[in-house]
Scaffold this motif. Structure first.
Motif, PDB file in Angstrom:
ATOM      1  N   VAL A 283      27.283 131.439 -19.862  1.00 35.43           N
ATOM      2  CA  VAL A 283      28.280 130.577 -19.220  1.00 35.43           C
ATOM      3  C   VAL A 283      28.128 129.126 -19.670  1.00 35.43           C
ATOM      4  N   GLY A 284      26.886 128.671 -19.840  1.00 34.52           N
ATOM      5  CA  GLY A 284      26.641 127.281 -20.195  1.00 34.52           C
ATOM      6  C   GLY A 284      26.050 126.502 -19.041  1.00 34.52           C
ATOM      7  N   ARG A 285      25.515 125.319 -19.369  1.00 36.72           N
ATOM      8  CA  ARG A 285      24.815 124.501 -18.364  1.00 36.72           C
ATOM      9  C   ARG A 285      25.784 123.812 -17.406  1.00 36.72           C
ATOM     10  N   ARG A 286      26.794 123.153 -17.948  1.00 36.05           N
ATOM     11  CA  ARG A 286      27.694 122.343 -17.116  1.00 36.05           C
ATOM     12  C   ARG A 286      28.477 123.158 -16.089  1.00 36.05           C
ATOM     13  N   GLY A 336      19.731 127.860  -6.906  1.00 38.72           N
ATOM     14  CA  GLY A 336      19.056 128.608  -7.961  1.00 38.72           C
ATOM     15  C   GLY A 336      19.959 128.919  -9.132  1.00 38.72           C
ATOM     16  N   VAL A 337      21.238 129.150  -8.872  1.00 36.15           N
ATOM     17  CA  VAL A 337      22.176 129.500  -9.941  1.00 36.15           C
ATOM     18  C   VAL A 337      22.361 128.350 -10.932  1.00 36.15           C
ATOM     19  N   GLY A 338      22.225 127.113 -10.471  1.00 39.31           N
ATOM     20  CA  GLY A 338      22.483 126.004 -11.384  1.00 39.31           C
ATOM     21  C   GLY A 338      21.483 124.878 -11.318  1.00 39.31           C
ATOM     22  N   LEU A 339      21.463 124.152 -10.214  1.00 39.86           N
ATOM     23  CA  LEU A 339      20.693 122.917 -10.116  1.00 39.86           C
ATOM     24  C   LEU A 339      19.201 123.137 -10.356  1.00 39.86           C
TER      25      LEU A 339
END
Length: 465
Positions: A283-286, A336-339
């Motif tokens: 998906v990517g970081r942003r 957890g999914v991103g930050l």
């Protein structure tokens, strides 16, 4: 496990029959001093990473964790607990400085996100294990079990090779090639090794002074991105929620006990980080960061509203006992999914070999300071002004983080470490990629051998535009 040990142990230490009776103020210091000790630990880790190597520094960092568990098993006073948390905090600062660096330097571009996120996954596996076991064991028994982990690490990590980037940095070319062959599982790594050698030589030919982190455009932008992300990460309340999980759930007076709620919280945390590990390179970081921050904001606002109603006795909350554990599970899942995953992963991506240790040192010092302040002031703020106030602050921080990600954070998915540097240097739109190519070729400060990779860098510039 060391960090969340406080969550399961504070209720026992606050009890009237505690072998080490604690006041509320002493408990707050025990919870936060580990984070404060990360400041000198980060500086020490940065020095050791460049002087002794990434691998050796990580090995040395394992020793304080083992000593910490041994001392917890025999501790009989508050001073010993403070000493333990100081010792472990220094190791934390070193590990959080060196481990992202280590992972970033051994990983191939297409799986660097997964490997970077695996750090968070394993940390949360340790947290889940402690949440699940510690409430039903004595403090001493838990420490005796936990000391097995650093022992296994010290034995097994001894056989892990140094990163090829570091070996090239200290001009051990033969060892660097053997290291790359082991990490890739291949005998023929000539093309990648040649590119890596050229890149490291180019990077090491540049200055690596502390002031370069401000003067150099790419380094400075990397610092802004990482300090911003880590500030948002800490101000989202993650450390306070992890450390005081059982107390938060007990105070909320929900359907489940504080211990059971903490276990459910740990399961959600581990599961979401595992999911992020699968998604981060797809998906990517942003996009993951934005989704994560939106979800965290909503959950934290929900928790703040619950505590506000509870503090002011607006309605009877007996029928809504499911709310506290539900919203915090949503929070930790979205975190957890991103930050949580991406801020640590990107830390190992933002800086070249020559300046990486210094940059990581400053980032982790800042990170430790903000984390200390959040943990130190959470409990007094909640007691004096009400538990809803900290959660309102956490929610506002996440909302700010959404805009910070949209306007400041670059996308690094699938890019090599040198491509990321090129992206940071050329953050303004370029109308004519050929003109940039010419200026690059004519730059006398660039060593001749780097021209071999010029076409690839120009392609990345064009894609970025």
């Amino acid at each position: 496990m060391h960090f969340v040990w406080v969550s399961a142990s504070l209720p026992k230490l606050y009890a009237t029959d505690s072998i080490i009776p604690l006041t509320m103020e002493e408990g707050s210091w025990i919870a936060s001093i580990e984070v404060l000790a990360e400041l000198p630990g980060a500086i020490l880790g940065a020095f050791c990473a460049d002087y002794f190597g990434r691998r050796s520094t990580l090995l040395m960092s394992g020793v304080p964790y083992l000593i910490g568990w041994i001392l917890i098993a025999v501790a009989r006073n508050v001073s010993t607990l403070m000493l333990i948390k100081l010792l472990v905090g220094v190791a934390d600062g070193s590990v959080f400085t060196v481990l992202p660096m280590f992972v970033g330097e051994i990983a191939e571009d297409d799986i660097r996100g997964k490997l970077g996120n695996s750090m968070t996954v394993i940390m949360n596996l340790g947290a889940l294990f402690l949440y699940s076991v510690a409430p039903w064991l004595t403090i001493r028994a838990m420490a005796l079990i936990a000391m097995f982990i650093p022992v296994v690490f010290l034995i097994t990590f001894w056989w892990v090779p140094e990163t090829p980037y570091y070996l090239l940095m200290v001009k051990k070319h033969d060892e660097a090639k053997k290291s790359l062959q082991r990490y890739r599982g291949l005998t023929n790594v000539d093309t990648e090794f040649e590119d890596m050698s050229n890149i490291v030589e180019c990077q090491m030919s540049q200055t690596s002074n502390w002031s370069d982190l401000i003067k150099n455009r790419a380094y400075f932008k990397g610092m802004v991105v990482m300090i911003g992300l880590n500030t948002i990460r800490m101000m989202s309340g993650i450390f306070a929620i992890l450390v005081f999980a059982e107390l938060i759930f007990s105070k909320a007076d929900g359907f489940f006990s504080g211990s059971i709620s903490a276990i459910m919280f740990g399961v959600a945390q581990f599961s979401s980080d595992f999911l992020a590990m699968l998604l981060i390179d797809r998906v990517g970081r942003r996009p993951l960061l934005i989704i994560s921050l939106i979800g965290c904001s909503i959950a934290l606002i929900g928790q703040a509203v619950y505590f506000y109603i509870q503090v002011h006795s607006i309605i009877d909350l007996e029928a809504y006992g499911w709310v506290p554990v539900t919203v915090l599970i949503i929070y930790i899942t979205m975190y957890g999914v991103g930050l949580g995953a991406i801020s640590l992963t990107m830390q190992g991506e933002m800086f070249p070999t020559n300046i990486k240790a210094k940059a990581m040192c400053i980032i982790d010092v800042f990170y430790g300071l903000v984390g200390f302040l959040v943990v130190q002031f959470y409990q007094p703020t909640a007691e004096i002004f009400g538990s809803h106030i900290p959660f309102i602050i956490f929610a506002i921080s996440c909302i700010f983080g959404i805009f910070f990600t949209i306007f400041i954070v670059p996308e690094t998915k699938g890019k090599s470490l040198e491509d990321i540097q090129n992206l940071l240097k050329n953050s303004k739109k370029v109308k004519n990629s050929n003109r940039n190519q010419g200026s690059y070729l004519q730059n006398p400060q660039v060593p001749a051998h780097t021209l071999q990779i010029n076409s690839r860098l120009t392609k990345i510039q064009t894609e970025f535009v």
